[in-house]
Design an enzyme around this catalytic site. Structure first.
Site, mmCIF file in Angstrom:
data_model
loop_
_atom_site.group_PDB
_atom_site.id
_atom_site.type_symbol
_atom_site.label_atom_id
_atom_site.label_comp_id
_atom_site.label_asym_id
_atom_site.label_seq_id
_atom_site.Cartn_x
_atom_site.Cartn_y
_atom_site.Cartn_z
ATOM 1 N N GLU A 124 1.102 0.658 10.310
ATOM 2 C CA GLU A 124 -0.357 0.529 10.518
ATOM 3 C C GLU A 124 -0.963 1.861 10.931
ATOM 4 N N SER A 141 0.676 7.788 5.058
ATOM 5 C CA SER A 141 -0.497 8.167 5.862
ATOM 6 C C SER A 141 -1.693 8.475 4.972
ATOM 7 N N GLY A 194 23.609 0.281 33.458
ATOM 8 C CA GLY A 194 24.527 0.053 32.342
ATOM 9 C C GLY A 194 24.257 -1.252 31.636
ATOM 10 N N GLY A 235 6.548 -5.078 3.939
ATOM 11 C CA GLY A 235 7.344 -6.159 4.510
ATOM 12 C C GLY A 235 7.232 -7.407 3.650
ATOM 13 N N ARG A 255 19.708 -7.008 41.344
ATOM 14 C CA ARG A 255 20.715 -5.956 41.474
ATOM 15 C C ARG A 255 20.688 -5.347 42.864
ATOM 16 N N GLN A 289 0.838 -1.214 0.000
ATOM 17 C CA GLN A 289 0.000 0.000 0.000
ATOM 18 C C GLN A 289 0.861 1.249 0.000
ATOM 19 N N THR A 290 1.752 1.388 0.973
ATOM 20 C CA THR A 290 2.574 2.592 1.127
ATOM 21 C C THR A 290 3.495 2.798 -0.071
HETATM 22 C C1 LIG Z 1 -5.848 8.526 7.910
HETATM 23 C C2 LIG Z 1 -6.873 7.836 7.042
HETATM 24 C C3 LIG Z 1 -7.873 7.096 7.873
HETATM 25 C C4 LIG Z 1 -7.561 8.888 6.200
HETATM 26 O O1 LIG Z 1 -8.325 8.202 5.252
HETATM 27 P P1 LIG Z 1 -9.254 9.015 4.230
HETATM 28 O O2 LIG Z 1 -9.770 8.071 3.220
HETATM 29 O O3 LIG Z 1 -8.556 10.245 3.775
HETATM 30 O O4 LIG Z 1 -10.513 9.330 5.144
HETATM 31 P P2 LIG Z 1 -10.895 10.607 5.967
HETATM 32 O O5 LIG Z 1 -9.914 10.914 7.050
HETATM 33 O O6 LIG Z 1 -11.264 11.669 4.999
HETATM 34 O O7 LIG Z 1 -12.218 10.026 6.677
HETATM 35 C C5 LIG Z 1 -13.360 9.777 5.891
HETATM 36 C C6 LIG Z 1 -14.331 9.021 6.752
HETATM 37 O O8 LIG Z 1 -13.899 7.666 6.784
HETATM 38 C C7 LIG Z 1 -13.761 7.230 8.111
HETATM 39 N N1 LIG Z 1 -12.702 6.239 8.151
HETATM 40 C C8 LIG Z 1 -11.404 6.434 7.881
HETATM 41 N N2 LIG Z 1 -10.713 5.284 7.993
HETATM 42 C C9 LIG Z 1 -11.619 4.351 8.360
HETATM 43 C C10 LIG Z 1 -11.521 2.954 8.646
HETATM 44 N N3 LIG Z 1 -10.335 2.292 8.611
HETATM 45 N N4 LIG Z 1 -12.633 2.303 8.986
HETATM 46 C C11 LIG Z 1 -13.823 2.957 9.059
HETATM 47 N N5 LIG Z 1 -14.009 4.292 8.798
HETATM 48 C C12 LIG Z 1 -12.893 4.945 8.464
HETATM 49 C C13 LIG Z 1 -13.429 8.486 8.883
HETATM 50 O O9 LIG Z 1 -13.731 8.338 10.250
HETATM 51 C C14 LIG Z 1 -14.342 9.482 8.194
HETATM 52 O O10 LIG Z 1 -15.613 9.284 8.679
HETATM 53 P P3 LIG Z 1 -16.570 10.591 8.784
HETATM 54 O O11 LIG Z 1 -17.857 10.009 9.301
HETATM 55 O O12 LIG Z 1 -15.908 11.503 9.758
HETATM 56 O O13 LIG Z 1 -16.639 11.146 7.403
HETATM 57 C C15 LIG Z 1 -6.187 6.803 6.084
HETATM 58 O O14 LIG Z 1 -5.434 7.507 5.123
HETATM 59 C C16 LIG Z 1 -5.277 5.856 6.838
HETATM 60 O O15 LIG Z 1 -5.753 4.882 7.399
HETATM 61 N N6 LIG Z 1 -3.936 6.194 6.864
HETATM 62 C C17 LIG Z 1 -2.968 5.349 7.563
HETATM 63 C C18 LIG Z 1 -2.306 4.405 6.570
HETATM 64 C C19 LIG Z 1 -1.883 3.126 7.243
HETATM 65 O O16 LIG Z 1 -2.319 2.776 8.318
HETATM 66 N N7 LIG Z 1 -0.996 2.380 6.535
HETATM 67 C C20 LIG Z 1 -0.596 1.088 6.972
HETATM 68 C C21 LIG Z 1 0.012 0.333 5.822
HETATM 69 S S1 LIG Z 1 0.296 -1.362 6.196
HETATM 70 C C22 LIG Z 1 1.581 -1.328 7.333
HETATM 71 O O17 LIG Z 1 2.002 -0.302 7.809
HETATM 72 C C23 LIG Z 1 2.108 -2.646 7.706
HETATM 73 C C24 LIG Z 1 3.029 -2.751 8.672
HETATM 74 C C25 LIG Z 1 3.694 -4.047 8.969
HETATM 75 C C26 LIG Z 1 3.177 -4.698 10.187
HETATM 76 O O18 LIG Z 1 2.073 -4.374 10.655
HETATM 77 O O19 LIG Z 1 3.922 -5.599 10.661
HETATM 78 C C1 LIG Z 2 8.958 -1.195 9.919
HETATM 79 C C2 LIG Z 2 7.879 -0.740 8.960
HETATM 80 C C3 LIG Z 2 7.118 -1.692 8.281
HETATM 81 C C4 LIG Z 2 6.145 -1.293 7.367
HETATM 82 N N1 LIG Z 2 5.449 -2.244 6.667
HETATM 83 C C5 LIG Z 2 4.541 -1.849 5.733
HETATM 84 C C6 LIG Z 2 3.844 -2.816 4.956
HETATM 85 O O1 LIG Z 2 4.038 -4.027 5.101
HETATM 86 N N2 LIG Z 2 2.960 -2.376 4.003
HETATM 87 C C7 LIG Z 2 2.726 -1.038 3.802
HETATM 88 O O2 LIG Z 2 1.915 -0.714 2.927
HETATM 89 N N3 LIG Z 2 3.360 -0.091 4.560
HETATM 90 C C8 LIG Z 2 4.257 -0.471 5.501
HETATM 91 N N4 LIG Z 2 4.912 0.473 6.247
HETATM 92 C C9 LIG Z 2 4.678 1.899 5.976
HETATM 93 C C10 LIG Z 2 3.856 2.537 7.100
HETATM 94 O O3 LIG Z 2 2.546 2.082 7.051
HETATM 95 C C11 LIG Z 2 3.912 4.053 6.937
HETATM 96 O O4 LIG Z 2 5.251 4.481 7.098
HETATM 97 C C12 LIG Z 2 3.017 4.724 7.979
HETATM 98 O O5 LIG Z 2 1.672 4.541 7.615
HETATM 99 C C13 LIG Z 2 3.321 6.206 8.152
HETATM 100 O O6 LIG Z 2 3.114 6.866 6.926
HETATM 101 P P1 LIG Z 2 4.250 7.853 6.361
HETATM 102 O O7 LIG Z 2 5.513 7.112 6.329
HETATM 103 O O8 LIG Z 2 3.708 8.461 5.132
HETATM 104 O O9 LIG Z 2 4.357 8.984 7.497
HETATM 105 P P2 LIG Z 2 4.032 10.536 7.309
HETATM 106 O O10 LIG Z 2 2.561 10.721 7.239
HETATM 107 O O11 LIG Z 2 4.866 11.074 6.232
HETATM 108 O O12 LIG Z 2 4.516 11.042 8.742
HETATM 109 C C14 LIG Z 2 5.496 12.056 8.888
HETATM 110 C C15 LIG Z 2 4.995 13.053 9.925
HETATM 111 O O13 LIG Z 2 3.881 13.763 9.351
HETATM 112 C C16 LIG Z 2 2.811 13.813 10.296
HETATM 113 N N5 LIG Z 2 1.524 13.936 9.592
HETATM 114 C C17 LIG Z 2 1.178 13.305 8.455
HETATM 115 N N6 LIG Z 2 -0.071 13.655 8.091
HETATM 116 C C18 LIG Z 2 -0.531 14.530 9.025
HETATM 117 C C19 LIG Z 2 -1.747 15.256 9.219
HETATM 118 N N7 LIG Z 2 -2.780 15.156 8.388
HETATM 119 N N8 LIG Z 2 -1.849 16.055 10.305
HETATM 120 C C20 LIG Z 2 -0.826 16.144 11.187
HETATM 121 N N9 LIG Z 2 0.366 15.502 11.055
HETATM 122 C C21 LIG Z 2 0.502 14.705 9.984
HETATM 123 C C22 LIG Z 2 2.932 12.490 11.052
HETATM 124 O O14 LIG Z 2 2.284 12.580 12.315
HETATM 125 C C23 LIG Z 2 4.458 12.362 11.188
HETATM 126 O O15 LIG Z 2 4.875 13.088 12.349
HETATM 127 C C24 LIG Z 2 5.902 0.088 7.168
HETATM 128 C C25 LIG Z 2 6.652 1.048 7.867
HETATM 129 C C26 LIG Z 2 7.633 0.641 8.759
HETATM 130 C C27 LIG Z 2 8.445 1.683 9.496
#
Ligand SMILES: CC(C)(COP(=O)(O)OP(=O)(O)OC[C@H]1O[C@@H](n2cnc3c(N)ncnc32)[C@H](O)[C@@H]1OP(=O)(O)O)[C@@H](O)C(=O)NCCC(=O)NCCSC(=O)/C=C/CC(=O)O
Ligand SMILES: Cc1cc2nc3c(=O)[nH]c(=O)nc-3n(C[C@H](O)[C@H](O)[C@H](O)COP(=O)(O)OP(=O)(O)OC[C@H]3O[C@@H](n4cnc5c(N)ncnc54)[C@H](O)[C@@H]3O)c2cc1C
Length: 638
Positions: A432, A152, A409, A185, A318, A145-146
């Site tokens: 996440e 974000s 330490g 990942g 300790r 996804q990312t």
């Molecule tokens: C920050 C997010 C949620 C913004 O999403 P966006 O589509 O821009 O929505 P809005 O902020 O405009 O909200 C619209 C509306 O939708 C509701 N909503 C948002 N998300 C959800 C949801 N998940 N479920 C249900 N409803 C949701 C929101 O509350 C609003 O409702 P209203 O009634 O107020 O209109 C989105 O961009 C986001 O989730 N960003 C984070 C990205 C992320 O988590 N990436 C992870 C990638 S995978 C990863 O990192 C893996 C890691 C490895 C491991 O885990 O080991």
């Molecule tokens: C170890 C690791 C494993 C991962 N694995 C996966 C994976 O398997 N699949 C996948 O898809 N992704 C994966 N990711 C990516 C991860 O999901 C993203 O890095 C995470 O969602 C944060 O997004 P970003 O990097 O764009 O941070 P950014 O959004 O660029 O964050 C930078 C700064 O901007 C701030 N910021 C951003 N938007 C706003 C806003 N609207 N208002 C205020 N502050 C804001 C944040 O708070 C933060 O301080 C992984 C990341 C890591 C580190």
């Protein structure tokens, strides 16, 4: 060994005197921590299986190069899979085995995201086609996804999926450098398939981000397929640590996939090129993230309990200062400052365990409702999973670092297990969902529901939670009362979001104590920990609570006195409370946290195993040190 005192002999339980102080049934607490007798049995059996198998050793990780480390991770993952198949382990046992192997690897994303994404966003037909292949590991998946330019902001993703009605295919493409998939990942060197998120384009119209199953590599020779450029993004924070994981970079150059590889449970594209949005919220496309966020809360209790187990056992071993007439020095666990830093973390570990149980129930409930097209609790589920993921991971990352400091330490040695635990854990505050971005989602939810908060205040709630509820309402009204935009108030609203999540944790801990909890003294211990958690936060945020008027400065002072008393009640039970986590020494991976407390001989022995000690005179002496020592100024051969 010559001259080894009784206190240093192997096989002696150096913490026996601490264990004898326990005032509750530790075995019963082990069941409470595990969740049920069955869960305890599975955990206990599988953790011992892993600990007893040299194929799962992990004490050498910090001495391996990146390539050796990664190859060893592949070996372990394959060995784990063979163990699962040979022993015919259930899905639950297999998940526990991967947990106790304790090594970030591609399998985490295959089982933890790729499969859940297909289950959550795939049609019945797509699930029937892809899940059997994934369950048998005949394909290995990742969650792509990312991107380099967006993480974000999911709606900002740039990868495109353009429907070609002539060939009934989607063309997946990376139009810009910043659209390169970045971080997934397992993507870098192992995954054969990805769930790739891309902007759907049908007939020239955009329909937002959707998920697509894309094959990346040949199942014959693992080479990237035509149009696929894929690799690892490079070393990450800390040696060893998360470098066992091949977080990858991926570019698509007009890669064609069949139309039926778009995940179509939420919306569909017909062969005629018609886009159909079913009558479910588009946010269900985010469902996998919601699922993983609730698992991350449970993971936080595991990581924090691990650090607290190490720091508590070592704090009892300790001794420093306080010797009277040549007697033993004082155990550092008896210092009030050590207790005031350590015991709130112990209480938090239990608090996060129980909130993780509740969140798992909430997620299962919302999933069941979704099946009946009942979306009524979806907003609350999103806000809870987002907020509690943020709260627990921030507290856990900070808590692991505090546990390192609590060990002085020796906490900084790799053999303490704490540096690697910290390095592996801290990205949980980012992946996440960045923790601040998630709290903003909670703030948005609160803004919409703050009017209902008042009604919640009137309902019958334990006194403890009323102070917490009043705090949230007060913080929201102070912020929302003034007519300024969400962005302008966002930093304040995030504080209210944290307060809201802390209210949930305290409330659910109190609710847990209203359940039947068997075992002598077990419920009493949990009541002490619950009070420590609630009063510690009240003390930490007393400004908020005082400003609500629902507590007075005298109340705040009494709360602090009560905290000290509660720490004294925990003190004799501290070792038993961490024994209840039932971690093997293998899983803890810590000399400071070893069960028998025989720390010093183990530390000393471990030092000599470092590769640097393979020779008494270090490489480089003759080239660099000797000329210095001998005041010989000559050009050192490079
Ligand atoms: C920050 C997010 C949620 C913004 O999403 P966006 O589509 O821009 O929505 P809005 O902020 O405009 O909200 C619209 C509306 O939708 C509701 N909503 C948002 N998300 C959800 C949801 N998940 N479920 C249900 N409803 C949701 C929101 O509350 C609003 O409702 P209203 O009634 O107020 O209109 C989105 O961009 C986001 O989730 N960003 C984070 C990205 C992320 O988590 N990436 C992870 C990638 S995978 C990863 O990192 C893996 C890691 C490895 C491991 O885990 O080991
Ligand atoms: C170890 C690791 C494993 C991962 N694995 C996966 C994976 O398997 N699949 C996948 O898809 N992704 C994966 N990711 C990516 C991860 O999901 C993203 O890095 C995470 O969602 C944060 O997004 P970003 O990097 O764009 O941070 P950014 O959004 O660029 O964050 C930078 C700064 O901007 C701030 N910021 C951003 N938007 C706003 C806003 N609207 N208002 C205020 N502050 C804001 C944040 O708070 C933060 O301080 C992984 C990341 C890591 C580190």
């Amino acid at each position: 060994m010559e001259g080894v005192g009784e206190e240093e002999m192997e096989g002696v339980d150096h913490l026996a005197h601490e264990r004898n102080k326990s005032e509750f049934d530790v075995d019963a607490m082990k069941i409470v921590w595990a969740g049920s007798p069955h869960a305890f049995d599975v955990s206990d059996r599988i953790s011992k299986l892993v600990a007893s198998d040299p194929g799962f050793r992990k004490d050498n990780r910090s001495t391996l190069s990146r390539k050796e480390l990664f190859k060893n991770t592949l070996r372990k993952a394959a060995y784990a899979w063979k163990t699962i198949v040979d022993l015919r382990l259930s899905e639950e046992e297999a998940a526990k085995l991967r947990f106790y192997v304790d090594e970030p690897a591609f399998t985490d994303l295959h089982w933890g995201m790729f499969i859940p994404a297909i289950k959550g966003q795939g049609t019945e037909e797509q699930q029937q086609k892809w899940l059997p292949l994934a369950y048998k590991m005949q394909i290995i998946g990742c969650y792509a996804q990312t991107e380099l330019g967006h993480g974000s902001n999911v709606q900002g993703l740039e990868t495109t999926a353009t429907f070609d009605s002539q060939t009934d295919e989607f063309i997946i493409h990376s139009p810009t450098l910043t659209s390169s998939k970045w971080w997934p990942g397992g993507l870098g060197k192992v995954a054969t398939h990805a769930i790739a998120y891309a902007r759907l384009i049908v007939g020239g119209r955009e329909h937002g981000v959707h998920g697509f199953i894309v094959q990346l590599r040949s199942l014959e020779d693992h080479s990237p397929l035509l149009g696929i450029t894929v690799g690892d993004i490079g070393m990450k924070f800390g040696n060893g640590a998360y470098n066992t994981m091949d977080n990858g970079v991926l570019q698509f150059d007009h890669v064609r996939i069949p139309r039926n590889q778009m995940l179509m449970r939420v919306s569909q594209v017909t062969c005629e090129g018609k886009y159909k949005q079913s009558d479910v919220p588009r946010q269900l496309v985010y469902g996998t993230m919601v699922y993983v966020r609730q698992t991350i809360v449970a993971d936080a209790s595991c990581a924090l309990s691990r650090a607290v187990c190490i720091a508590t056992r070592y704090s009892a071993v300790r001794r420093q200062f306080g010797s009277q007439n040549g007697g033993p020095e004082t155990q550092v666990i008896d210092y009030k400052t050590q207790q005031s830093r350590l015991f709130p973390l112990l209480a938090s570990a239990y608090a996060f365990r129980f909130i993780g149980e509740w969140l798992k129930w909430l997620y299962a409930d919302v999933t069941q409702r979704l099946q009946a097209n009942d979306f009524s609790t979806l907003p609350e589920a999103h806000a809870c999973t987002a907020g509690l993921k943020s709260l627990t991971t921030t507290a856990t990352a900070d808590g692991i670092e505090e546990c390192r400091k609590l060990c002085g330490g020796h906490g900084y040695l790799c053999s303490s297990g704490l540096p690697e635990l910290f390095a592996v854990y801290v990205p949980a505050c980012t992946y996440e969902g960045d923790n601040t971005v998630l709290l903003l989602q909670v703030a948005r939810f609160l803004m919409k529901t703050v009017s209902q908060l008042g009604s919640r205040l009137s309902s019958k709630k334990p006194v403890g939670t009323i102070a917490y509820m009043t705090r949230v309402e007060h913080l929201m009204q102070c912020r929302c009362g003034v007519q300024r935009g969400f962005a302008e108030l966002s930093a304040d609203l995030v504080e209210a979001a944290v307060a809201h999540c802390q209210l949930i944790v305290v409330s659910k801990f109190i609710e847990k104590l209203q359940q039947e909890i068997p075992g002598k003294g077990v419920k009493q211990q949990l009541e002490v920990l619950c009070n420590i958690y609630a009063l510690f936060l009240l003390h930490k945020h007393q400004g908020d609570f005082l400003s609500t008027g629902c507590i007075t400065p005298k109340h705040a002072a009494l709360a602090n006195d009560e905290l000290r008393s509660l720490y004294s009640q925990v003190r004799p039970n501290a070792i038993a409370l961490v024994d209840a986590f039932n971690y093997t020494d293998h899983y803890l991976g810590s000399i400071l946290g070893c069960y028998d407390g025989n720390v010093y001989p183990k530390l000393y022995e471990a030092a000599w195993k470092d590769p640097l000690n393979e020779s008494v005179v270090p490489d480089g002496y003759h080239l660099y040190i000797r000329p210095l020592l001998k005041q010989e100024i000559r050009t050192a051969r490079l």
